[in-house]
Design an enzyme around this catalytic site. Structure first.
Site, PDB file in Angstrom:
ATOM      1  N   SER A   1       0.815  -1.187  -0.022  1.00  0.00           N
ATOM      2  CA  SER A   1       0.429  -0.362   0.153  1.00  0.00           C
ATOM      3  C   SER A   1       1.144   1.131   0.001  1.00  0.00           C
ATOM      4  O   SER A   1       1.839   1.096  -0.357  1.00  0.00           O
ATOM      5  CB  SER A   1      -0.821  -0.242   1.046  1.00  0.00           C
ATOM      6  N   LYS A   2       0.310   2.017  -0.345  1.00  0.00           N
ATOM      7  CA  LYS A   2       1.363   3.951  -0.039  1.00  0.00           C
ATOM      8  C   LYS A   2       2.092   3.888   0.518  1.00  0.00           C
ATOM      9  O   LYS A   2       2.719   4.810   0.871  1.00  0.00           O
ATOM     10  CB  LYS A   2      -0.457   4.682  -0.222  1.00  0.00           C
ATOM     11  N   ARG A   3       1.749   3.274   2.254  1.00  0.00           N
ATOM     12  CA  ARG A   3       2.812   3.421   3.355  1.00  0.00           C
ATOM     13  C   ARG A   3       4.011   2.624   2.633  1.00  0.00           C
ATOM     14  O   ARG A   3       5.500   3.487   3.636  1.00  0.00           O
ATOM     15  CB  ARG A   3       1.788   2.330   4.680  1.00  0.00           C
TER      16      ARG A   3
ATOM     17  N   GLY B   1       5.308   3.161  -0.125  1.00  0.00           N
ATOM     18  CA  GLY B   1       6.287   4.096  -1.084  1.00  0.00           C
ATOM     19  C   GLY B   1       4.823   3.801  -2.327  1.00  0.00           C
ATOM     20  O   GLY B   1       3.768   4.142  -2.106  1.00  0.00           O
TER      21      GLY B   1
END
Ligand code: GLU
Length: 483
Positions: free
Chosen positions: A256-258, A260
């Site tokens: 996920s976005k977390r 990168g």
């Protein structure tokens, strides 16, 4: 065997995610490796608002990756191309309505007027009372139908899942997979607003579009028995299924976005080459021989097989991707790298007024580059007025006190020819005459000219900087203080 037909069926909810790109790639590779067709279908029944922009982004990203489709939206993202379209689900509502009628006529779909809250409450009660968790909706009686319809309400339609037996299939990655029907809820196939749900529309379309192999993430494994029940109920030809493993971040959580960048477009912006990203994505769940890592697109097409897709989740490793990108940058023609790198330099405010010089610069850094976006920073000293000295370079520069010989070297350089080999001869002779170790001299010079400890080869760097700047920088370094 009928010709292979695979598809990628994204819901246009934004940019193309790395996971989506990998699914598209595996479907594309499978079709291409067997001379089949690859279909792009837009699952946009849910997302009509704003979806055109997402479709445009998807098309752009797929094209950038080089994943072309034989049937699906036209290049402009609007019309459909191919004999089995339209390929936008939002344009196929009548088709689904027809199949709903068929299910109704077989008494395999029934209307319900329950609210979401009622459904949730019933599910909770079932769990509390230890009843089977499968949900059976409250079928509206003809009288209720008439009454509610008269009030202007519309029912949702649920599919009547067989009460007993098992739904079994041979997944091409996971092998034999079984689901007990009594654990499967009667699921909604058409919502009260008339919009078909994913399972219904996807099953109808996969069959009508002649898809022979559905290749998708294994988060859809549990949807598959529902779709199989629908194929059977509708007498539709069923595809084979291959559920490919999830992509996780380094912490083993779903990517996920977390973790990168997750959008394909972000990788383009960061200066990854599409063939490097494709190569990397191909190895997320597939391997050829557990050791070869570099594959051109042509090699992937000729070597890809579903047999070598693993069941276990794959971990996305940015460091490995950067390494791989470096391998591709190294091999790419310098003209192409320069062309792709140019906007990154311009964005950093570095104007390129001499294309031939820029080509030389890129040639000098191409070997060690990892991403194009990192290049301008690494090359900043080639563009700046003066040098800003890093702490490590400062230490090198002052290693044995202030290098007093700089002035002499500056004046020798001022009179020298400025090609790489003449510079090397001069600097070596100078070191010998001064009794300085060549290696130490190089360290000092590199610090004085770039402010860094890592640059392309020293003489290449000097030739690129040119005489006036080299001489001026050495003179400026005379003023440096070790404080
Ligand atoms: N639209 C679905 C998704 O994006 C497609 C799943 C499938 O491939 O069946 O998850």
């Amino acid at each position: 065997m009928p010709p292979i037909r695979t598809r990628f069926a994204p819901s246009p909810t934004g940019f193309l995610h790395i996971g989506g790109a990998r699914t598209a790639l595996f479907s594309w590779l499978y079709a291409r490796s067997l001379g089949g067709a690859f279909v792009l279908r837009i699952e946009d029944t849910d997302t009509a608002r704003g979806s055109q922009e997402s479709v445009d982004m998807l098309i752009r990203d797929l094209k950038w990756l080089g994943l072309d489709w034989d049937e699906g939206p036209a290049a402009d993202g609007h019309a459909s191309i191919g004999p089995l379209g339209p390929y936008f689900q939002s344009q196929r509502l009548e088709i689904y309505a027809g199949y709903l009628e068929l299910l109704k006529s077989k008494n395999l779909a029934y209307p319900t007027f329950e609210s979401k809250a009622e459904v949730e409450a019933e599910k909770e009660a079932a769990i509390k009372e230890g009843r089977t968790p499968a949900y059976v909706g409250h079928e509206a009686s003809p009288a209720e139908m008439a009454e509610k319809t008269a009030q202007g309400l519309k029912p949702a339609w649920r599919f009547r899942v067989p009460e007993d037996g098992v739904t079994e299939f041979e997944d091409l990655v996971h092998g034999k997979t079984r689901f007990e029907n009594k654990l499967m809820s009667d699921f909604v196939i058409v919502r009260s607003d008339g919009v078909p749900t994913y399972n219904f529309a996807a099953a109808v379309d996969d069959s009508l579009m002649g898809i022979t192999h559905v290749i998708r993430g294994d988060d859809h494994l549990s949807n598959t028995p529902r779709q199989i029940c629908l194929y059977r109920a509708l007498d539709l030809v069923m595809p084979a299924f291959a559920h490919i493993p999830m992509i996780l971040g380094p912490d083993k959580q779903r990517l996920s976005k977390r973790h990168g960048a997750t959008a394909v477009g972000e990788y383009e912006t960061q200066g990854f080459l599409p063939e490097a990203l494709v190569n990397y994505l191909a190895l997320l769940g597939w391997s050829f021989d557990d050791k070869t890592t570099l594959f051109s697109i042509e090699e992937l097409v000729s070597k890809f097989s579903l047999e070598r897709v693993g069941k276990h989740a794959a971990v996305f490793d940015t460091v490995k991707l950067e390494w791989m990108n470096g391998q591709y940058l190294k091999k790419a023609p310098v003209e192409r790298v320069a062309e792709l790198a140019k906007p990154h330099f311009e964005r950093a405010g570095f104007l390129i007024d001499d294309p031939a010089w820029f080509l030389r610069l890129i040639k000098s850094v191409q070997e060690k580059a990892r991403t194009l976006a990192a290049l301008p920073l690494e090359c900043a000293f080639f563009f700046s007025e003066s040098v800003s000295l890093s702490p490590e370079a400062k230490e090198k520069f002052f290693a044995a006190g202030h290098p007093a010989w700089l002035e002499a070297l500056a004046s020798q350089l001022d009179a020298a020819a400025f090609d790489e080999s003449s510079l090397e001869v001069l600097v070596r002779a100078f070191a010998e005459a001064q009794g300085i170790k060549f290696k130490d001299l190089v360290g000092v010079l590199r610090a004085a000219l770039s402010g860094q400890t890592v640059t392309p080869g020293l003489f290449e760097t000097m030739a690129l900087l040119g005489k006036p700047r080299c001489v001026a920088r050495l003179k400026a370094a005379l003023e440096w203080k070790n404080d």
